[in-house]
Enzyme design. Structure first.
Site, PDB file in Angstrom:
ATOM      1  N   HIS A 140       0.818  -1.264   0.058  1.00  0.00           N
ATOM      2  CA  HIS A 140      -0.272   0.073   0.088  1.00  0.00           C
ATOM      3  C   HIS A 140       1.149   1.192  -0.020  1.00  0.00           C
ATOM      4  O   HIS A 140       1.302   1.427   0.607  1.00  0.00           O
ATOM      5  CB  HIS A 140      -0.566   0.218   1.533  1.00  0.00           C
ATOM      6  CG  HIS A 140      -2.166   0.872   1.294  1.00  0.00           C
ATOM      7  ND1 HIS A 140      -3.111   1.090   0.591  1.00  0.00           N
ATOM      8  CD2 HIS A 140      -1.954   1.959   1.697  1.00  0.00           C
ATOM      9  CE1 HIS A 140      -3.831   2.024   1.422  1.00  0.00           C
ATOM     10  NE2 HIS A 140      -2.976   3.227   1.334  1.00  0.00           N
ATOM     11  N   CYS A 141       0.790   2.284  -0.880  1.00  0.00           N
ATOM     12  CA  CYS A 141       1.634   3.078  -1.051  1.00  0.00           C
ATOM     13  C   CYS A 141       0.430   4.464  -1.159  1.00  0.00           C
ATOM     14  O   CYS A 141      -0.065   5.591  -1.813  1.00  0.00           O
ATOM     15  CB  CYS A 141       1.796   3.355  -2.741  1.00  0.00           C
ATOM     16  SG  CYS A 141       2.402   4.765  -2.314  1.00  0.00           S
ATOM     17  N   PRO A 142       1.007   5.455   0.544  1.00  0.00           N
ATOM     18  CA  PRO A 142       0.269   6.442   0.700  1.00  0.00           C
ATOM     19  C   PRO A 142       0.563   6.841  -0.285  1.00  0.00           C
ATOM     20  O   PRO A 142      -0.747   8.542  -0.407  1.00  0.00           O
ATOM     21  CB  PRO A 142       1.226   6.785   2.405  1.00  0.00           C
ATOM     22  CG  PRO A 142       2.431   6.259   1.948  1.00  0.00           C
ATOM     23  CD  PRO A 142       2.432   4.908   1.263  1.00  0.00           C
TER      24      PRO A 142
END
Length: 305
Positions: free
Chosen positions: A156-158
């Site tokens: 998951h990439c913010p």
């Protein structure tokens, strides 16, 4: 737990949904396709906005501080067009990554009726996610931020406010590539600008005062160096994962592959689609404006999660 001649494995031993809670997998998939995917996560939205602001800042410094005051017309035009085209491609890739369903498994499909329709062989093991009450396909992992199980979830990439998974990994790779390219381009232009200003007069090499010009360019150099380092490493990691058909989660967990691996070009073709072509580096490929307008007119829930 035994169910319909096959085993149902649930680590936390959550019960199945009640039989009267009907679940239509086809309607759920169609409903997901008609919604715009967007993760309402505060940290992710802030990071996504910061990404856009940093790209806009870089474009401002390159265009108005370095290129427009230049006396070399063709130098300004060529570099201005190139930098802005790369910036548009980078931001477009960012949007496609953020607004594309990464491969979410429909919520609540772990019903007895649905499992009976799977026509599983006796003794076959299936997995239920106790958090989103869905049957987990092979290589799917649950994301606590998206609150969904994601097929081939890498991480998951913010910065893109989304998971990187089966359906949007291509756009994430393009995003890291184009950000790395505009960062390298900005650093090169900063080097030329410093050289020309030191060799000549600071008051003539920019429309801004010398102190302001220096501060703006120093911040751009820091931004360019950090973004180039981060995105180049991430780009290389993603290409390595694709060529080895192994997600970052699978690598960290040292999971032994139970699937038939697609190595090197086969892996690249499975992610980018088809034979190598310019479509591989085009973030607009497959985009349907008409379909997006129909979704907007349709009404109902706008966000899928």
């Amino acid at each position: 737990m035994q169910s319909s001649g096959h085993r149902f494995r649930d680590i936390e031993h959550h019960p199945l949904l009640a039989e009267n809670e009907s679940y239509d997998s086809s309607s759920s998939e169609a409903d997901m396709a008609e919604r715009v995917w967007f993760i309402r996560d505060g940290c992710g939205m802030v990071c996504a906005i910061m990404t856009w602001l940093l790209v806009v800042y870089a474009d401002f410094v390159v265009t108005f501080v370095m290129l427009l005051p230049s006396k070399d017309f063709w130098y300004s035009v060529i570099n201005g067009v190139l930098f802005n085209c790369l910036a548009v491609l980078a931001l477009s890739s960012h949007l496609r990554t953020m607004l594309t369903d990464p491969g979410a498994v429909p919520k609540g499909n772990a019903t007895k009726e649905y499992m009976d329709n799977l026509q599983l062989k006796p003794g076959e093991v299936i997995y239920k996610c106790p958090k989103c009450c869905s049957i987990k396909p092979e290589r799917a992992h649950h994301c606590s931020i998206c609150k969904r199980c994601i097929r081939k979830m890498d991480h998951h990439c913010p910065w893109v406010n989304n998971c990187v998974g089966e359906k949007n990994q291509r756009f994430f790779v393009l995003f890291t590539m184009y950000i790395a390219l505009i960062s390298a381009h900005a650093l090169i232009l900063c080097g030329f600008q410093f050289f020309s200003c030191v060799r000549g007069q600071w008051t003539e090499c920019s429309d801004f005062s010398p102190p302001v010009t220096v501060i703006l360019m120093i911040f751009l150099c820091l931004e360019g160096f950090l973004f180039l380092t981060f995105t180049a490493v991430m780009f290389g990691t993603q290409i390595h994962s694709i060529c080895n058909d192994e997600t970052e989660i699978e690598r960290l967990k040292s999971e032994k592959p139970t699937w038939e691996r697609r190595l090197r070009w086969e892996g690249m073709k499975s992610v980018f689609g088809g034979q190598p072509s310019l479509l591989w580096i085009n973030p607009f490929a497959g985009f349907r404006i008409r379909r997006l307008l129909l979704r907007a007119k349709k009404g109902g829930p706008e966000f899928s999660v």
